[in-house]
Design an enzyme around this catalytic site. Structure first.
Site, PDB file in Angstrom:
ATOM      1  N   LYS A 226      -5.582   2.650 -18.779  1.00 39.46           N
ATOM      2  CA  LYS A 226      -4.344   3.434 -18.774  1.00 39.46           C
ATOM      3  C   LYS A 226      -3.179   2.631 -19.347  1.00 39.46           C
ATOM      4  O   LYS A 226      -2.068   2.652 -18.833  1.00 39.46           O
ATOM      5  CB  LYS A 226      -4.030   3.893 -17.351  1.00 39.46           C
ATOM      6  CG  LYS A 226      -5.122   4.786 -16.775  1.00 39.46           C
ATOM      7  CD  LYS A 226      -4.753   5.300 -15.408  1.00 39.46           C
ATOM      8  CE  LYS A 226      -5.826   6.142 -14.770  1.00 39.46           C
ATOM      9  NZ  LYS A 226      -6.518   7.072 -15.596  1.00 39.46           N
ATOM     10  N   CYS A 227      -3.432   1.953 -20.442  1.00 36.01           N
ATOM     11  CA  CYS A 227      -2.473   1.047 -21.065  1.00 36.01           C
ATOM     12  C   CYS A 227      -2.126   1.555 -22.464  1.00 36.01           C
ATOM     13  O   CYS A 227      -2.935   2.240 -23.096  1.00 36.01           O
ATOM     14  CB  CYS A 227      -3.119  -0.344 -21.151  1.00 36.01           C
ATOM     15  SG  CYS A 227      -2.146  -1.607 -21.996  1.00 36.01           S
ATOM     16  N   GLY A 228      -0.974   1.203 -22.945  1.00 37.39           N
ATOM     17  CA  GLY A 228      -0.610   1.551 -24.314  1.00 37.39           C
ATOM     18  C   GLY A 228      -1.546   0.941 -25.336  1.00 37.39           C
ATOM     19  O   GLY A 228      -1.668   1.444 -26.460  1.00 37.39           O
TER      20      GLY A 228
ATOM     21  N   THR B 288      -4.843   0.674 -24.800  1.00 42.39           N
ATOM     22  CA  THR B 288      -6.187   1.209 -24.550  1.00 42.39           C
ATOM     23  C   THR B 288      -6.868   1.720 -25.817  1.00 42.39           C
ATOM     24  O   THR B 288      -8.082   1.534 -25.964  1.00 42.39           O
ATOM     25  CB  THR B 288      -6.148   2.293 -23.455  1.00 42.39           C
ATOM     26  OG1 THR B 288      -5.638   1.695 -22.249  1.00 42.39           O
ATOM     27  CG2 THR B 288      -7.519   2.869 -23.178  1.00 42.39           C
TER      28      THR B 288
END
Length: 168
Positions: free
Chosen positions: A38-40, A42
């Protein structure tokens, strides 16, 4: 950490929680990445998968990418190991190994990450810290760290560095 250790001297947990001796990959070039769903960053899973497929095809059994999910950065990997595996498969078609969730910083950091960090001093002025998700370490066939890149480095841009190690 003892300076005479190599990457292949460590044991980590696989996606089921079982011990996985990294000696299984001895003699291979290894790209180690701390990951999060759930990361930028990803979407880098897609670049990692492309890199994995391209280099594995050209150099069978000589290269591996190991993903280590980590929830230490903004709670961006909250899922269980099973949920992480499912996410990677469904959303990015990941076929390279995604291992068990680990801590990469602090007192509970997995020993392999403590060693990786200590093998690359003065990275952005920080000797003992992973800065964010999708930091990358390149380990040579001899088990020593050959390079370290920040989260903003796209996996595809590492192909030349990895090929250089594969051709040694």
């Amino acid at each position: 950490m003892s300076s005479d250790k190599t990457f292949f001297d460590f044991t980590v947990k696989d996606k089921t929680g079982a011990d996985l001796p990294l000696s299984k990959h001895k003699g291979k070039v290894v790209l180690v990445v701390n990951t999060a769903s759930k990361c930028g960053f990803t979407p880098q899973y897609a670049g990692l998968e492309k890199l994995w497929k391209t280099l594995s095809e050209k150099h069978p059994e000589q290269f591996v990418i190991l993903g280590f999910p980590c929830n230490q950065f903004g709670g961006q990997e909250p899922g269980s190991n099973d949920e992480i595996q499912e996410f990677c498969q469904i959303n990015y078609g990941v076929t390279f190994p995604i291992l068990g969730k680990v801590d990469v910083n602090g007192g509970s950091a997995d020993p392999v990450f403590t060693w990786l960090k200590s093998s690359t001093p003065r990275f952005f002025g920080m000797v003992d810290r992973i800065m964010w998700n999708f930091e990358k370490f390149l380990v040579g066939k001899d088990g020593t760290v050959k390079g370290r890149w920040s989260s903003v480095t796209k996996p595809e841009s590492l192909e030349a560095e990895i090929l250089k190690e594969l051709e040694k």
